[in-house]
Structure formats: structure tokens, C-alpha cells
Design a protein around this motif. Structure first.
Motif, PDB file in Angstrom:
ATOM      1  N   LYS A 136       0.814  -1.223   0.000  1.00  0.00           N
ATOM      2  CA  LYS A 136       0.000   0.000   0.000  1.00  0.00           C
ATOM      3  C   LYS A 136       0.842   1.265   0.000  1.00  0.00           C
ATOM      4  O   LYS A 136       0.326   2.361  -0.218  1.00  0.00           O
ATOM      5  CB  LYS A 136      -0.903   0.044   1.244  1.00  0.00           C
ATOM      6  CG  LYS A 136      -2.165  -0.757   1.134  1.00  0.00           C
ATOM      7  CD  LYS A 136      -3.043  -0.553   2.369  1.00  0.00           C
ATOM      8  CE  LYS A 136      -3.510   0.861   2.589  1.00  0.00           C
ATOM      9  NZ  LYS A 136      -4.718   1.257   1.875  1.00  0.00           N
ATOM     10  N   SER A 177      -8.129  -0.651   3.593  1.00  0.00           N
ATOM     11  CA  SER A 177      -8.684  -0.645   2.245  1.00  0.00           C
ATOM     12  C   SER A 177      -7.586  -1.055   1.265  1.00  0.00           C
ATOM     13  O   SER A 177      -6.418  -0.696   1.432  1.00  0.00           O
ATOM     14  CB  SER A 177      -9.241   0.739   1.905  1.00  0.00           C
ATOM     15  OG  SER A 177      -8.267   1.737   2.127  1.00  0.00           O
ATOM     16  N   ASN A 189      -6.002  -0.424  -1.468  1.00  0.00           N
ATOM     17  CA  ASN A 189      -5.572   0.535  -2.483  1.00  0.00           C
ATOM     18  C   ASN A 189      -4.249   1.136  -2.037  1.00  0.00           C
ATOM     19  O   ASN A 189      -3.899   1.077  -0.860  1.00  0.00           O
ATOM     20  CB  ASN A 189      -6.601   1.664  -2.613  1.00  0.00           C
ATOM     21  CG  ASN A 189      -6.905   2.316  -1.272  1.00  0.00           C
ATOM     22  OD1 ASN A 189      -7.683   1.779  -0.479  1.00  0.00           O
ATOM     23  ND2 ASN A 189      -6.263   3.439  -0.992  1.00  0.00           N
ATOM     24  N   SER A 222     -10.405   4.388  -2.579  1.00  0.00           N
ATOM     25  CA  SER A 222     -10.651   3.037  -2.079  1.00  0.00           C
ATOM     26  C   SER A 222     -11.371   2.204  -3.136  1.00  0.00           C
ATOM     27  O   SER A 222     -12.138   2.724  -3.941  1.00  0.00           O
ATOM     28  CB  SER A 222     -11.514   3.096  -0.817  1.00  0.00           C
ATOM     29  OG  SER A 222     -10.824   3.742   0.218  1.00  0.00           O
ATOM     30  N   HIS A 244      -6.333  12.355   0.772  1.00  0.00           N
ATOM     31  CA  HIS A 244      -6.667  10.946   0.915  1.00  0.00           C
ATOM     32  C   HIS A 244      -7.771  10.709  -0.103  1.00  0.00           C
ATOM     33  O   HIS A 244      -8.393  11.640  -0.553  1.00  0.00           O
ATOM     34  CB  HIS A 244      -7.209  10.747   2.326  1.00  0.00           C
ATOM     35  CG  HIS A 244      -6.956   9.369   2.879  1.00  0.00           C
ATOM     36  ND1 HIS A 244      -6.578   9.169   4.166  1.00  0.00           N
ATOM     37  CD2 HIS A 244      -7.051   8.133   2.327  1.00  0.00           C
ATOM     38  CE1 HIS A 244      -6.447   7.873   4.397  1.00  0.00           C
ATOM     39  NE2 HIS A 244      -6.725   7.228   3.292  1.00  0.00           N
TER      40      HIS A 244
HETATM   41 MG    MG Z   1      -8.016   3.484   3.344  1.00  0.00          MG
END
Ligand code: MG
Ligand code: TXA
Length: 323
Positions: A55, A141, A143, A149, A230
Motif C-alpha cells: 500500500k 482498504s 488501495n 478506495s 486521501h
Molecule cells: Mg483506506
């Protein structure tokens, strides 16, 4: 059949492969009702390390641990307050993550804090995977850190091409992350607005403390992972009160707008009109942002959603996408 070899149907063979990988300290992406998670044995340092590496997630940001039963959740906790008991009874399995004091014997699970975030996901495939593996699964998540996400198996592979296996459970029904609630404070404190609305929580626990919606980097972070930028698409993203006031001449083409039914907007190269119902809007939001990224748009103008608590989670994600 999917175009991506890592995507597997969640049948007996798919589950068998997933369990094998998890027991070998590797990682597996799996569907939940909120978004897809990148799962790892919560007590394997190697597997957890792989989650952070894939990630590109900063080490200070801890992971949510998924379990199959309330008993399993209690075992991870040093204290299981009355509020946890009531909230778990009311909303688990479901899109609510509870932060409690962590049992002293537990190490790992990412960051070195003395709390732990836990939930029981409401997705048949996730529950089958938890049962078949017999493990508590840490799963953020699935991603790259800071990007959008995933709400489908394909989103996962595109964001994390190195992922060894994704169980395909179809599109996530909520389409937005779980609500994260801190139960270590005198009054339960909202750390991340999410799928489960505050009103539903208040009906069970009474008052809930909510911090400022806008948290700049450097300011106190309500939840460690709530950095300002984000959930961000690749395109330049702007949030606007009125899309008709945009100076279109100054925008890099192709440009797109993302809005909801019932508000006026001018013509653009690409237009995504979502529902004016906050739950339906949330369910489609990430898929719409993925579509716009896939279409290669350079600029996305987003209509600001209405004020009010029902849109709290959506406003939060859009503000971060545009930060
Ligand atoms: Mg996340
Ligand atoms: O819906 C969801 O919650 C999804 C699915 C896969 O379950 N998971 C998810 O995980 O969104 P992630 O890692 O993207 O977000 C977890 C959030 C982050 O904001 C993180 O900082 C916070 O939960 N968190 C995790 N452990 C925590 C802790 N001990 N104390 C406070 N916040 C914590």
C-alpha cells in the motif's frame, strides 16, 4: 472470467487458495460491505509488513482488525466497555469499527499504540474467509495509500498490481468505509465518519463527541489515518459551491464534473450525476471517481454536497479527495 489472473471467484477453490496464502504470511484482498480490504494475519509481522509495503502506507497509521464473532473481538481487547457490548449487538456484522484498549499480550498490528480498532464485516465472503482461516485479519482498504478506495475486485488489481489474490464478491454495497468510533474516551468519539450514520449510533450510546470536520496535516489527527489528502483521484480535483461559476477557460482538458441530481450544471466533456440521496451517493462515489480516472480526465469539478449530518461522511471524503 476476469481479465486479471489474480481475481478468483469466492468458491471452495478460491477460499482454499486464500487461506493457504494467509497461513503462509502472505496477503489476500477480500470484499466487505464497505470497500475491499487487503487482509493479513493480524499476528504475523511479515504479513503486516507486506500490507504496508504494497500500500505504501506510512508506518504510524494502524490497521483495522476484522474478526468473525464478538467473542473474538473481546479477546483482542483489554477492556470491553458496556458501550462496545451494546454497539456490537446493534451493528455487527456491519460498517462500524470500534477502538478499544488493546489486550496486553498482543503485539504487531502495525503501529505501536495501546489501542486496537476492530470490526465484524457484513459480507458473506469476508465471514467465510475469517471462519475458514481461523485468523483475525488486519485489513486496510486495498488501495495505494492516499488513492481512491476499491469497491470492486478490478479496482484492487489496478491500484495494487502486485496483490497475489483478490476474492471477487461483486461491488461493495455501502461503497464507503466504516464509521470509526473511539470508546477509550469518556464520551464515545467519532474518529472517522463513515457508512453508519451518527444518528444510528446515538440511538444506542447517547451523546457522541465529534471533532472538527476539517483536519489540516500537522493539526491533531482525529484518527491517525485521516491525513488531509486521501481518497484522491489522479486528476486535479476542485470542490465548488456552484459549478456554473467555474472559469472553464482556465481548466486543463478533458474536464469532468461530478454532481448529484437536482442541481444545475453547465456542459462538460464528461458528466457524472449521482443520486441526491446520501447513502446512494456514497455507494457510487468511488466507482465514479475510478471511472473518471480511467477516462483520463485532467480536471474534476465536484459539486459540494448539502450541509447536514446525513452528508458528513461524503463531505469528509470529497474534501480529502480535493485537498
Ligand atoms: Mg483506506
Ligand atoms: O470499511 C473499512 O473500515 C475498511 C474495510 C476494509 O474494513 N477498512 C479501512 O481501513 O478503511 P483503513 O486502514 O483504510 O482505515 C482504517 C482507519 C484509519 O483512519 C486508521 O487510522 C484508523 O482506522 N485506525 C486503525 N486503528 C486505529 C486505532 N488503534 N486508533 C485509532 N484509529 C485507528
Amino acid at each position: 472470467m476476469s481479465a486479471f489472473p489474480q481475481i478468483a471467484a469466492p468458491d471452495a477453490e478460491g477460499l482454499r487458495r486464500a487461506v493457504e496464502l494467509l497461513r503462509a504470511d502472505s496477503v489476500v484482498a477480500f470484499p466487505t460491505e464497505t470497500v475491499y480490504g487487503l487482509g493479513a494475519n493480524a499476528f504475523s509481522r511479515q504479513a503486516i509488513g507486506e500490507v504496508y509495503r504494497l500500500k505504501n502506507r506510512p508506518g504510524w497509521n494502524p490497521l483495522i482488525v476484522h474478526v468473525a464473532t464478538v467473542d473474538a473481538a473481546r479477546e483482542l481487547a483489554a477492556e470491553w466497555p458496556e458501550a462496545a457490548e451494546k454497539l456490537a449487538a446493534a451493528f455487527w456484522p456491519g460498517p462500524l469499527t470500534l477502538v478499544v484498549r488493546r489486550a496486553a499480550h498482543l503485539a504487531g498490528v502495525g503501529a505501536d499504540n495501546d489501542t486496537i480498532a476492530i470490526r465484524i464485516p457484513a459480507h458473506e465472503v469476508a465471514l467465510r474467509l475469517l471462519a475458514a482461516s481461523g485468523l483475525a485479519l488486519a485489513a486496510p482498504s486495498a488501495n495505494r495509500s492516499e488513492s481512491i478506495s476499491p469497491t470492486t475486485a478490478e479496482h484492487v488489481v489496478r491500484s495494487l498490481p502486485e496483490v497475489p489474490l483478490v476474492l471477487d464478491g461483486g461491488p461493495s454495497s455501502w461503497g464507503i468505509e466504516s464509521t470509526v468510533l473511539d470508546l477509550t474516551t469518556p464520551v464515545p468519539t467519532l474518529l472517522r465518519p463513515g457508512a453508519l450514520p451518527l444518528r444510528a449510533l446515538r440511538d444506542v450510546t447517547g451523546a457522541i463527541a465529534v471533532r472538527d470536520e476539517e483536519t489540516a496535516d500537522g493539526a491533531a489527527r482525529p484518527s491517525p489515518g485521516m491525513s488531509r489528502r486521501h481518497y484522491a483521484p489522479r486528476a486535479k480535483t476542485l470542490l465548488m459551491r456552484d459549478l456554473r461559476e467555474a472559469d472553464r477557460a482556465g481548466l486543463t482538458a478533458p474536464s469532468a464534473i461530478l454532481t448529484y441530481e437536482g442541481v444545475g450544471y453547465p456542459p462538460y466533456d464528461i458528466v457524472e450525476v449521482l443520486s441526491a440521496d446520501p447513502r446512494e451517493f456514497a455507494a457510487d462515489l468511488y466507482a465514479a471517481l475510478h471511472r473518471l480516472d480511467d477516462a483520463g480526465v485532467a480536471t474534476i469539478l465536484i459539486q459540494e454536497p448539502p450541509d447536514g449530518e446525513d452528508w458528513l461522511a461524503v463531505r469528509d471524503r470529497l474534501a480529502r479527495a480535493a485537498a
